[in-house]
Design a protein around this motif. Structure first.
Motif, PDB file in Angstrom:
ATOM      1  N   UNK A  84      88.636  -7.609 101.542  1.00 32.29           N
ATOM      2  CA  UNK A  84      90.016  -7.579 101.313  1.00 32.29           C
ATOM      3  C   UNK A  84      90.405  -8.187  99.890  1.00 32.29           C
ATOM      4  N   UNK A  85      91.327  -7.832  99.406  1.00 32.71           N
ATOM      5  CA  UNK A  85      91.689  -8.539  98.067  1.00 32.71           C
ATOM      6  C   UNK A  85      91.606  -9.930  98.489  1.00 32.71           C
ATOM      7  N   UNK A 122      99.203 -11.045  98.983  1.00 31.25           N
ATOM      8  CA  UNK A 122      97.705 -10.489  98.210  1.00 31.25           C
ATOM      9  C   UNK A 122      97.774 -10.592  96.712  1.00 31.25           C
ATOM     10  N   UNK A 123      96.540 -10.855  96.452  1.00 33.76           N
ATOM     11  CA  UNK A 123      96.251 -10.998  94.814  1.00 33.76           C
ATOM     12  C   UNK A 123      95.875  -9.617  94.203  1.00 33.76           C
ATOM     13  N   UNK A 124      96.823  -8.779  93.777  1.00 34.68           N
ATOM     14  CA  UNK A 124      96.498  -7.472  93.312  1.00 34.68           C
ATOM     15  C   UNK A 124      95.313  -7.569  92.361  1.00 34.68           C
ATOM     16  N   UNK A 128      87.155 -19.793 101.956  1.00 35.78           N
ATOM     17  CA  UNK A 128      87.034 -18.558 102.518  1.00 35.78           C
ATOM     18  C   UNK A 128      88.104 -18.297 103.620  1.00 35.78           C
ATOM     19  N   UNK A 129      88.503 -16.995 103.635  1.00 33.17           N
ATOM     20  CA  UNK A 129      89.371 -16.499 104.730  1.00 33.17           C
ATOM     21  C   UNK A 129      88.561 -16.485 105.963  1.00 33.17           C
ATOM     22  N   UNK A 130      87.366 -16.035 106.096  1.00 33.56           N
ATOM     23  CA  UNK A 130      86.476 -15.891 107.266  1.00 33.56           C
ATOM     24  C   UNK A 130      85.056 -15.583 106.744  1.00 33.56           C
ATOM     25  N   UNK A 131      84.148 -16.473 106.529  1.00 36.22           N
ATOM     26  CA  UNK A 131      83.253 -16.020 105.645  1.00 36.22           C
ATOM     27  C   UNK A 131      82.020 -15.350 106.891  1.00 36.22           C
ATOM     28  N   UNK A 156      85.138 -10.955 102.998  1.00 37.32           N
ATOM     29  CA  UNK A 156      84.403 -11.492 101.848  1.00 37.32           C
ATOM     30  C   UNK A 156      85.639 -12.279 100.874  1.00 37.32           C
ATOM     31  N   UNK A 157      86.585 -12.189 101.457  1.00 38.26           N
ATOM     32  CA  UNK A 157      87.673 -12.659 100.394  1.00 38.26           C
ATOM     33  C   UNK A 157      87.869 -14.121 100.517  1.00 38.26           C
TER      34      UNK A 157
END
Length: 198
Positions: A45-46, A81-83, A114-117, A121-122
């Motif tokens: 993901x971004x 989201x970070x573009x 981490x969002x979900x390591x 990957x974001x």
């Protein structure tokens, strides 16, 4: 004695699916203990950003929107989201204005996480904005219908921590981080008083 954790060896990777929102990567991995994992699924993901935004009177700016995976209307923090090529510190004020019409205030960068390591990957970039004001109108994406609400932050945390209101786990983390930063750095700021609590 058990083996110590170590990075896996990636023997090969392939992209199973890709669009503007995500890439589904399938890796062939060998673990530090020699076990083969094929495929190991990773979602690329971004980076994401979210903000605990407090009005000048100390109320929390929240958004309510339908979240399709949950199948429910969910109340949460302004987020987005970070573009590609965009700095998170630029992305979050933009997202706040687009989603809520609020802007301004004093901004504080919270720890990222981490969002979900295990499978994504974001990184999540977290912020606290104190003293925001409604200055504009929403500029929503095609898939967004957002109701903006303000609420007492202490009451919001009470509802979440008691189990009365189900919430996004990353948003809960951001609220708790913001409360701790406010307690240590904004103890005398009137707009942070409700978040800090007793």
């Amino acid at each position: 004695m058990s083996a110590k954790p170590a990075p896996w060896t990636v023997e090969s990777s392939r992209i199973a699916y890709s669009d503007r929102f995500l890439r589904h990567r399938m890796d062939r991995c060998v673990t530090e203990r020699g076990n083969l994992l094929d495929p190991y699924h990773v979602i690329e993901f971004n980076d994401w950003c979210m903000v605990v935004a407090l009005t000048q009177s100390g109320d929390l700016v929240l958004v309510e929107e339908y979240r399709h995976a949950a199948g429910e209307i969910v109340r949460g923090l302004p987020s987005g989201t970070v573009e590609p090529g965009e700095a998170p510190a630029v992305a979050m004020p933009r997202e706040l204005l687009e989603e809520t019409g609020y802007e301004g205030g004093a901004w504080f960068t919270l720890p990222s996480y981490w969002s979900n390591p295990a499978t994504a990957d974001n990184t999540c970039h977290a912020y606290l904005a104190v003293g925001v004001s409604p200055t504009g109108s929403q500029k929503l994406d095609d898939g967004e219908t957002i109701a903006v609400v303000t609420a007492d932050p202490a009451e919001t945390l009470r509802e979440i921590l008691s189990g009365e209101r189900k919430a996004h786990g990353l948003h809960i983390a951001n609220l708790l981080l913001a409360r701790e930063v406010a307690r240590s750095e904004l103890a005398d700021h009137p707009a942070a008083a409700k978040l800090i609590g007793n």
